[in-house]
Design an enzyme around this catalytic site. Structure first.
Site, PDB file in Angstrom:
ATOM      1  N   HIS A  67     -74.958  98.391 -14.985  1.00 11.85           N
ATOM      2  CA  HIS A  67     -73.986  99.343 -14.620  1.00 11.85           C
ATOM      3  C   HIS A  67     -73.286  99.389 -13.205  1.00 11.85           C
ATOM      4  O   HIS A  67     -73.723  98.462 -12.558  1.00 11.85           O
ATOM      5  CB  HIS A  67     -74.744 100.691 -15.002  1.00 11.85           C
TER       6      HIS A  67
ATOM      7  N   HIS B  39     -85.041 105.643 -28.244  1.00 17.85           N
ATOM      8  CA  HIS B  39     -83.809 104.762 -27.767  1.00 17.85           C
ATOM      9  C   HIS B  39     -83.647 104.018 -29.317  1.00 17.85           C
ATOM     10  O   HIS B  39     -84.229 103.427 -29.797  1.00 17.85           O
ATOM     11  CB  HIS B  39     -84.340 103.913 -26.711  1.00 17.85           C
TER      12      HIS B  39
END
Length: 239
Positions: free
Chosen positions: A76, A140
């Site tokens: 990110h 997840h």
């Protein structure tokens, strides 16, 4: 107040670690400490958990300047200073504790997982005397559950390692709620064959992002306890 309830639950978990000694009995004065926690893209309320962790480190004689908080970016973007402040809270931001973003370009390769995924870890995490992983546990969609060792893989790993790990998304076992036969999770778990995580603090949040459960201690045993709590809360068996 909600703040104090959250903090109380974290303190309760820290005082009753699962499969591990207390954090203050693991660290020594003079140790350098790396605390790895989530970046801004995750709902993890680090600013509620970090003060309790740091308080316990200090009670063991660890100095602020020996502590580095690493915000796990994976691949990110980097944080602004304002985001860093928001993540760790005002008091820690103003302290002598170093707060840095992980950097996928500054990793060292220390081995390979059995699926061939390289184990590349951000240098400041690798070089610390003691490593603490902080995160939240939620379902997840391909790693089964978040939390646990995921702070390091993919949290503070290289682009190659993350790419290689995420390739296993195509595997039929890489599904929500599966840990044991999930190749993504197997990579994540194998990280600690190469580099120990000395203590974890993971939390489960409700839909208002409040901490309703905290687990602390061993990177596998405490994580699994948190996963079981999440299952009781949200898992439904269907035919």
């Amino acid at each position: 107040s909600i703040e104090s309830i959250d903090e109380e639950e974290v303190r309760r978990a820290m005082n009753n670690p699962i499969g591990s000694k207390r954090l203050k009995d693991i660290v020594c004065p003079g140790d350098t400490i790396a605390i790895v926690t989530s970046d801004i893209s995750r709902p993890m309320p680090s600013y509620k958990v970090l003060p309790v962790v740091i308080e316990e480190l200090k009670s063991a004689g660890v100095e602020e300047k020996a502590i580095t908080i690493i915000l796990a970016l994976g691949i990110h973007r980097k944080h602004t200073e304002e985001e860093k402040r928001r993540l760790v809270g005002e008091e820690i931001y103003r302290s002598n504790i170093r707060i840095i973003d992980s950097d996928k370009e500054k990793c060292i390769r220390i081995g390979y997982c059995k699926h061939g995924t390289p184990v590349d870890i951000f240098e400041p995490v690798l070089n610390a005397d003691k490593r603490i992983a902080i995160g939240n546990i939620e379902f997840h969609y391909f790693a089964g559950y978040s939390g646990g060792n995921k702070a390091l893989m993919p949290g503070v790993s290289s682009y190659d390692a993350i790419q290689s790990n995420h390739m296993h998304m195509l595997d039929a076992n890489a599904i929500v709620g599966n840990l044991d036969t999930n190749p993504i999770r197997q990579d994540i778990e194998e990280i600690t064959d190469f580099i120990p995580i000395h203590f974890i603090v993971n939390v489960v949040l409700n839909d208002r992002k409040q901490i309703i459960k905290a687990v602390a201690g061993d990177h596998v045993k405490a994580h699994r306890e948190g996963c079981r709590f999440l299952d009781k809360l949200n898992k439904v068996s269907i035919k």
